[in-house]
Write a protein that holds these residues in place. Structure first.
Motif, PDB file in Angstrom:
ATOM      1  N   LEU A 206       0.811  -1.219   0.000  1.00 57.32           N
ATOM      2  CA  LEU A 206       0.000   0.000   0.000  1.00 57.32           C
ATOM      3  C   LEU A 206       0.845   1.271   0.000  1.00 57.32           C
ATOM      4  N   LYS A 207       2.118   1.181   0.402  1.00 57.98           N
ATOM      5  CA  LYS A 207       2.976   2.367   0.435  1.00 57.98           C
ATOM      6  C   LYS A 207       3.519   2.746  -0.940  1.00 57.98           C
ATOM      7  N   GLY A 208       3.364   1.890  -1.935  1.00 53.05           N
ATOM      8  CA  GLY A 208       3.716   2.255  -3.305  1.00 53.05           C
ATOM      9  C   GLY A 208       5.197   2.431  -3.568  1.00 53.05           C
ATOM     10  N   TYR A 209       6.050   1.761  -2.812  1.00 55.15           N
ATOM     11  CA  TYR A 209       7.488   1.944  -3.006  1.00 55.15           C
ATOM     12  C   TYR A 209       7.974   1.410  -4.350  1.00 55.15           C
ATOM     13  N   VAL A 266      15.002  12.682   8.837  1.00 58.98           N
ATOM     14  CA  VAL A 266      13.995  13.489   8.137  1.00 58.98           C
ATOM     15  C   VAL A 266      14.387  14.961   8.144  1.00 58.98           C
ATOM     16  N   ARG A 267      14.870  15.430   9.275  1.00 62.35           N
ATOM     17  CA  ARG A 267      15.269  16.837   9.382  1.00 62.35           C
ATOM     18  C   ARG A 267      16.413  17.173   8.427  1.00 62.35           C
ATOM     19  N   SER A 268      17.336  16.226   8.223  1.00 64.90           N
ATOM     20  CA  SER A 268      18.497  16.512   7.382  1.00 64.90           C
ATOM     21  C   SER A 268      18.211  16.382   5.889  1.00 64.90           C
ATOM     22  N   ALA A 269      17.016  15.897   5.528  1.00 73.21           N
ATOM     23  CA  ALA A 269      16.670  15.720   4.118  1.00 73.21           C
ATOM     24  C   ALA A 269      16.213  17.038   3.495  1.00 73.21           C
ATOM     25  N   ASP A 270      16.368  17.119   2.189  1.00 72.12           N
ATOM     26  CA  ASP A 270      15.830  18.263   1.444  1.00 72.12           C
ATOM     27  C   ASP A 270      14.344  18.089   1.166  1.00 72.12           C
ATOM     28  N   LEU A 271      13.916  16.815   1.082  1.00 74.30           N
ATOM     29  CA  LEU A 271      12.530  16.533   0.694  1.00 74.30           C
ATOM     30  C   LEU A 271      12.115  15.181   1.272  1.00 74.30           C
ATOM     31  N   PHE A 272      10.895  15.133   1.833  1.00 72.64           N
ATOM     32  CA  PHE A 272      10.298  13.880   2.296  1.00 72.64           C
ATOM     33  C   PHE A 272       9.320  13.414   1.231  1.00 72.64           C
ATOM     34  N   VAL A 273       9.389  12.125   0.865  1.00 68.83           N
ATOM     35  CA  VAL A 273       8.549  11.592  -0.206  1.00 68.83           C
ATOM     36  C   VAL A 273       7.838  10.333   0.273  1.00 68.83           C
ATOM     37  N   LEU A 274       6.526  10.251   0.031  1.00 67.11           N
ATOM     38  CA  LEU A 274       5.784   9.027   0.306  1.00 67.11           C
ATOM     39  C   LEU A 274       4.606   8.955  -0.667  1.00 67.11           C
ATOM     40  N   THR A 275       4.534   7.871  -1.412  1.00 69.20           N
ATOM     41  CA  THR A 275       3.537   7.767  -2.490  1.00 69.20           C
ATOM     42  C   THR A 275       2.596   6.595  -2.236  1.00 69.20           C
ATOM     43  N   SER A 276       1.891   6.641  -1.117  1.00 71.41           N
ATOM     44  CA  SER A 276       0.960   5.581  -0.729  1.00 71.41           C
ATOM     45  C   SER A 276      -0.238   5.527  -1.672  1.00 71.41           C
ATOM     46  N   HIS A 277      -0.812   4.326  -1.796  1.00 68.31           N
ATOM     47  CA  HIS A 277      -2.050   4.171  -2.556  1.00 68.31           C
ATOM     48  C   HIS A 277      -3.241   4.677  -1.739  1.00 68.31           C
ATOM     49  N   PRO A 294       9.966  19.991   3.549  1.00 66.83           N
ATOM     50  CA  PRO A 294       8.861  19.943   2.581  1.00 66.83           C
ATOM     51  C   PRO A 294       8.592  18.519   2.122  1.00 66.83           C
ATOM     52  N   VAL A 295       7.384  18.273   1.620  1.00 64.82           N
ATOM     53  CA  VAL A 295       6.954  16.906   1.309  1.00 64.82           C
ATOM     54  C   VAL A 295       6.431  16.801  -0.115  1.00 64.82           C
ATOM     55  N   VAL A 296       6.511  15.592  -0.652  1.00 57.00           N
ATOM     56  CA  VAL A 296       5.783  15.196  -1.851  1.00 57.00           C
ATOM     57  C   VAL A 296       4.973  13.970  -1.469  1.00 57.00           C
ATOM     58  N   LEU A 297       3.645  14.085  -1.531  1.00 55.90           N
ATOM     59  CA  LEU A 297       2.739  13.020  -1.122  1.00 55.90           C
ATOM     60  C   LEU A 297       1.754  12.714  -2.240  1.00 55.90           C
ATOM     61  N   SER A 298       1.294  11.475  -2.304  1.00 54.68           N
ATOM     62  CA  SER A 298       0.280  11.116  -3.289  1.00 54.68           C
ATOM     63  C   SER A 298      -1.077  11.672  -2.873  1.00 54.68           C
ATOM     64  N   ASP A 299      -1.841  12.099  -3.855  1.00 55.69           N
ATOM     65  CA  ASP A 299      -3.199  12.589  -3.605  1.00 55.69           C
ATOM     66  C   ASP A 299      -4.131  11.379  -3.578  1.00 55.69           C
ATOM     67  N   CYS A 300      -3.989  10.576  -2.510  1.00 56.11           N
ATOM     68  CA  CYS A 300      -4.689   9.300  -2.402  1.00 56.11           C
ATOM     69  C   CYS A 300      -5.831   9.422  -1.393  1.00 56.11           C
ATOM     70  N   PRO A 301      -6.713   8.413  -1.310  1.00 49.70           N
ATOM     71  CA  PRO A 301      -7.741   8.449  -0.269  1.00 49.70           C
ATOM     72  C   PRO A 301      -7.113   8.637   1.110  1.00 49.70           C
ATOM     73  N   GLY A 302      -7.587   9.634   1.836  1.00 47.95           N
ATOM     74  CA  GLY A 302      -7.027   9.959   3.136  1.00 47.95           C
ATOM     75  C   GLY A 302      -6.808  11.446   3.279  1.00 47.95           C
TER      76      GLY A 302
END
Length: 377
Positions: A206-209, A266-277, A294-302
């Motif tokens: 479900l995490k879409g890795y 997470v703090r040391s990253a330039d971007l957090f990414v998670l593309t869950s279904h 800052p984050v990039v997230l999927s526009d998924c149910p939730g």
């Protein structure tokens, strides 16, 4: 009631490191002791957050397997709380015995996943088993005096299943930004790459890795030194590592395994990414934003669409597909100089700070204990 105070028995399978566990811990730690008497019922003893609970909270460890129906009923009948507040598997446990609860005990349930999306995925694995399970859960939620939804999207989903929304209350997840900052700065972590991406999540379908890895091929084509560090374990790790080798990403992606304290990464990253279904409310993303990342997230149910504010803290991916993910990551990377980490943290504090969110929970609980109480969440 305990005098003028409302006795609330909180119920969760365990109080370990999961997202719902952290939310329950925040509520138990912060709830107003002048109005409420909190106690806790768990199936399993031990756990990260259980060991950190305030000393004034009594804990009952039931044992008895995944659904300790009989033991839970005996304990509730013995203690007769004004309200039982349950989440995760305890929803079904308490829902099954709801007709047998003491007459004056009210039931509040908090689903931990988007019901329709979750069971849509599960029924692909076993249609009959999970069709029955979905009906049991819907019946359980209908028996509750109130259901707490983590987002407007969850409220809309349950409203379609129920046919009405009168007992569905939207309360987002709380976060202690000060505690996140303390944990994130407890040690210095240096991530590989430039830019440096990080993801935190279980290695499950479900995490879409798998889709994220395919997207990283295109991201690397634009950013030769980019690197993605994935923190998490799960049944899919072997398959994902094999896919990474197949895509020739071994120098671009690191599977770092489980991290007990992921926030410095997470703090040391330039971007957090998670593309869950699908994802009811992504606590890992909320913690990233509380770190100012800052984050990039999927526009998924939730709740993802309610977490991301375009131009302030990141981007939503319109679909969980490699091209769409790569485009959103590249766009966010091009905008890194414009993201203000202090503003990102301030936005989290304004919208999700523990104090106001727990106050919203208190209003729901008070209205359930006494319907004459005016509810405004």
């Amino acid at each position: 009631m305990s005098g003028s105070k409302i006795h609330v028995l909180f119920a969760i399978p365990s109080l370990d490191r999961g997202g719902p566990d952290r939310v329950m811990f925040e509520i138990l730690s912060t709830i107003d002791r002048s109005r409420f008497v909190p106690s806790l019922m768990v199936s399993e003893g031990g756990g990260h957050y259980l060991s950190k609970l305030p000393a004034d909270i009594p804990v009952e460890v039931l044992g008895g397997g995944r659904y300790p129906v009989v033991r839970a009923l005996r304990f509730i009948r013995a203690t007769r709380p004004d309200i039982v507040f349950a989440t995760l598997r305890m929803n079904l446990t308490l829902g099954l015995i709801a007709p047998l609860l003491p007459r004056n005990t009210r039931l509040v349930l908090r689903p931990a996943s988007p019901v329709s999306a979750d069971f849509s995925a599960l029924m692909k694995l076993s249609m009959f088993k999970h069709r029955v399970a979905r009906q049991l859960l819907v019946t359980t939620l209908r028996r509750a005096d109130a259901v707490v939804c983590q987002s407007l999207a969850m409220q809309a989903d349950l409203g379609k299943l129920f046919g009405e929304t009168s007992n569905l209350h939207v309360v987002a997840n709380p976060i202690d930004v000060r505690e996140v900052t303390r944990a994130a700065t407890a040690r210095t972590v240096t991530l590989r790459g430039r830019p440096r991406l990080v993801s935190v999540g279980r290695l499950v379908p479900l995490k879409g890795y798998d889709v994220l890895l395919r997207a990283m091929v295109a991201v690397r084509d634009k950013h030769a030194d980019v690197h993605l560090t994935i923190l998490g374990e799960g049944a899919e790790r072997g398959r994902l590592e094999a896919l990474s080798r197949e895509l020739r990403l071994t120098e671009t992606v690191t599977f770092a395994g489980y991290a007990a304290e992921p926030l410095p990464f997470v703090r040391s990253a330039d971007l957090f990414v998670l593309t869950s279904h699908y994802d009811a409310f992504c606590n890992a993303a909320l913690e990233a934003l509380a770190c100012g990342t800052p984050v990039v997230l999927s526009d998924c149910p939730g709740a993802n669409c309610e977490l991301v504010s375009k131009g302030l803290n990141g981007h939503l991916v319109p679909s969980v597909e490699p091209a769409a993910i790569a485009a959103s990551i590249s766009l966010a990377l091009s905008e890194l100089p414009t993201f203000d980490r202090d503003q990102i943290r301030a936005d989290v504090q304004r919208r999700f700070a523990s104090g106001p969110i727990v106050n919203a929970y208190e209003r729901v609980l008070a209205s359930v204990a006494d319907p004459r109480v005016e509810l405004s969440v």
